[in-house]
Design a protein around this motif. Structure first.
Motif, PDB file in Angstrom:
ATOM      1  N   LEU A 116       0.835  -1.203   0.000  1.00  0.00           N
ATOM      2  CA  LEU A 116       0.000   0.000   0.000  1.00  0.00           C
ATOM      3  C   LEU A 116       0.869   1.251   0.000  1.00  0.00           C
ATOM      4  O   LEU A 116       0.573   2.238  -0.665  1.00  0.00           O
ATOM      5  N   ASP A 117       1.951   1.207   0.758  1.00  0.00           N
ATOM      6  CA  ASP A 117       2.863   2.351   0.813  1.00  0.00           C
ATOM      7  C   ASP A 117       4.289   1.841   0.988  1.00  0.00           C
ATOM      8  O   ASP A 117       4.518   0.761   1.543  1.00  0.00           O
ATOM      9  N   LYS A 143     -10.269  -2.203   0.584  1.00  0.00           N
ATOM     10  CA  LYS A 143      -9.120  -3.003   1.048  1.00  0.00           C
ATOM     11  C   LYS A 143      -9.289  -3.322   2.526  1.00  0.00           C
ATOM     12  O   LYS A 143      -9.550  -2.433   3.319  1.00  0.00           O
ATOM     13  N   SER A 150      -3.453  -4.554   4.571  1.00  0.00           N
ATOM     14  CA  SER A 150      -2.458  -3.742   3.867  1.00  0.00           C
ATOM     15  C   SER A 150      -1.052  -4.098   4.307  1.00  0.00           C
ATOM     16  O   SER A 150      -0.818  -4.544   5.438  1.00  0.00           O
ATOM     17  N   ALA A 195      -1.016   0.792  -6.109  1.00  0.00           N
ATOM     18  CA  ALA A 195      -1.203   0.349  -4.723  1.00  0.00           C
ATOM     19  C   ALA A 195      -2.667   0.308  -4.279  1.00  0.00           C
ATOM     20  O   ALA A 195      -3.054  -0.479  -3.438  1.00  0.00           O
ATOM     21  N   ILE A 196      -3.475   1.201  -4.827  1.00  0.00           N
ATOM     22  CA  ILE A 196      -4.854   1.337  -4.314  1.00  0.00           C
ATOM     23  C   ILE A 196      -5.804   0.364  -5.010  1.00  0.00           C
ATOM     24  O   ILE A 196      -5.803   0.280  -6.231  1.00  0.00           O
ATOM     25  N   ASN A 210      -3.350   7.372   2.546  1.00  0.00           N
ATOM     26  CA  ASN A 210      -3.386   6.131   1.761  1.00  0.00           C
ATOM     27  C   ASN A 210      -4.238   5.061   2.436  1.00  0.00           C
ATOM     28  O   ASN A 210      -4.950   4.304   1.764  1.00  0.00           O
ATOM     29  N   THR A 261     -11.792   1.975  -1.100  1.00  0.00           N
ATOM     30  CA  THR A 261     -11.834   1.046  -2.229  1.00  0.00           C
ATOM     31  C   THR A 261     -12.062  -0.398  -1.778  1.00  0.00           C
ATOM     32  O   THR A 261     -12.032  -1.319  -2.591  1.00  0.00           O
ATOM     33  N   LYS A 269      -7.809   6.012   1.694  1.00  0.00           N
ATOM     34  CA  LYS A 269      -8.136   5.686   0.297  1.00  0.00           C
ATOM     35  C   LYS A 269      -8.372   4.195   0.131  1.00  0.00           C
ATOM     36  O   LYS A 269      -9.301   3.753  -0.545  1.00  0.00           O
ATOM     37  N   ALA A 270      -7.498   3.419   0.765  1.00  0.00           N
ATOM     38  CA  ALA A 270      -7.615   1.960   0.666  1.00  0.00           C
ATOM     39  C   ALA A 270      -8.930   1.476   1.269  1.00  0.00           C
ATOM     40  O   ALA A 270      -9.591   0.577   0.721  1.00  0.00           O
ATOM     41  N   GLU A 271      -9.312   2.089   2.392  1.00  0.00           N
ATOM     42  CA  GLU A 271     -10.581   1.734   3.040  1.00  0.00           C
ATOM     43  C   GLU A 271     -11.757   1.966   2.097  1.00  0.00           C
ATOM     44  O   GLU A 271     -12.645   1.127   1.960  1.00  0.00           O
TER      45      GLU A 271
END
Length: 328
Positions: A193-194, A219, A222, A327-328, A210, A217, A213-215
């Motif tokens: 992710l990062d 995810k 991570s 990553a996302i 990040n 989409t 953002k991942a949440e």
């Protein structure tokens, strides 16, 4: 290839060990033998020069080592060699054996020692870049880097399995000292992710953005890959900050550590080590001195040791961008 003016050489491994050092040693010894040059191995790096720990080596001395990690000559960081007296003793021992040149396999500390020794006593030196950090200027890759990268990738893949099984966030520290090459490439290869590396200005706010953002989409787990030389915070402090910001996250830390240094070298590292070991000996035969053998665009090149030490390989900015996009 013309007859060599150099008739007796020594070879040593110094500093941190790296997979492929043995393959490089093998190439030096067998190339020297092919061109009728006497070759001595030096045990424990520069310490061996001081303590007269030389070993006459021939083709059979290096049998069955191309696939071995570490270094059969062993390695050490020599404080004694940092003194003028230590170097004087090393020179006397070389002179006694009639050694005219030394092949030094290691990183920038090894090369710094070689350069000073050459300037003070005139013994020819040639460097072979052996370090997992990949931070030496004058070669696209250093010996051991590819293997360390694959070791890190395999470990992160395994951690990902447990991360996805438990909806966890893992902060994974990889080696590389002050260089982010292992972190960037292993992070990209494992879908992190990062990726936090010393070469870019990281901030906790960007990291947390990040996560958000991942949440969004969807995810649920991570991986964050952190280079050991990361300037923002150490890996435990980063995990602690993340826990404060996201108390519901199940956050864990994994430090890969010295497993990245060991293991059987990859095909790429064995071939690179073989080419550079050969290049070091033939370079000496052609009159090269105080340079490092490296591979650039698949060609053997020689870089002044001073440049190899002072300059650094630069991070590929495209890879940074690609890792963020994917990553996302």
């Amino acid at each position: 290839m013309k007859d060599s003016a150099v008739k007796k050489i020594a070879v040593l491994t110094s500093g941190g060990d790296a997979p492929g050092m043995n393959a490089a040693l093998r190439a030096v010894v067998r190339t020297a033998n092919y061109y009728d040059i006497h070759c001595y191995g030096v045990r424990e790096g520069y310490n061996g020069l001081i303590h007269n720990d030389f070993l006459k080596m021939g083709p059979r001395s290096v049998k069955n080592i191309i696939n071995q990690g570490g270094t059969i000559l062993r390695s050490a960081r020599s404080k004694e060699f940092m003194t003028k007296e230590g170097r004087q003793t090393a020179y006397e021992n070389c002179k006694q054996l009639g050694i005219e040149a030394i092949v030094c396999i290691g990183g920038d500390g090894t090369f710094t020692g070689a350069k000073i020794f050459n300037e003070e006593f005139g013994i020819k030196v040639i460097g072979v870049p052996g370090t997992i950090d990949n931070d030496i200027f004058g070669t696209d890759n250093t010996i051991g880097y590819d293997t360390a990268l694959n070791t890190a990738m395999d470990a992160i893949d395994k951690i990902r399995d447990t991360a996805t099984s438990h909806n966890r966030v893992f902060f994974i520290e990889v080696m590389g000292r002050d260089a982010g090459f292992i972190a960037l490439n292993s992070g990209l290869a494992t879908g992190a992710l990062d990726i936090l590396i010393p070469e870019k200005k990281d901030s906790a706010d960007d990291l947390f953005a990040n996560f958000l953002k991942a949440e969004k989409t969807g995810k649920s787990s991570s991986i964050v890959v952190v280079a050991e030389g990361e300037k923002l915070n150490n890996v435990y402090e980063l995990a602690e900050k993340a826990k404060e910001k996201f108390p519901d996250y199940d956050i864990r830390v994994a430090i890969l550590g010295h497993i990245q240094r060991g293991g059987s070298p990859s095909c790429a590292d064995r071939v690179l080590a073989s080419r550079l070991g050969y290049g070091a000996v033939t370079g000496l035969m052609e009159g090269q001195n105080c340079v490092m053998a490296g591979m650039r665009s698949n060609e053997l090149v020689f870089t002044p040791i001073e440049e190899a030490i002072k300059k650094h390989n630069e991070i590929n900015q495209d890879l940074l961008l690609i890792s963020e996009i994917l990553a996302i």
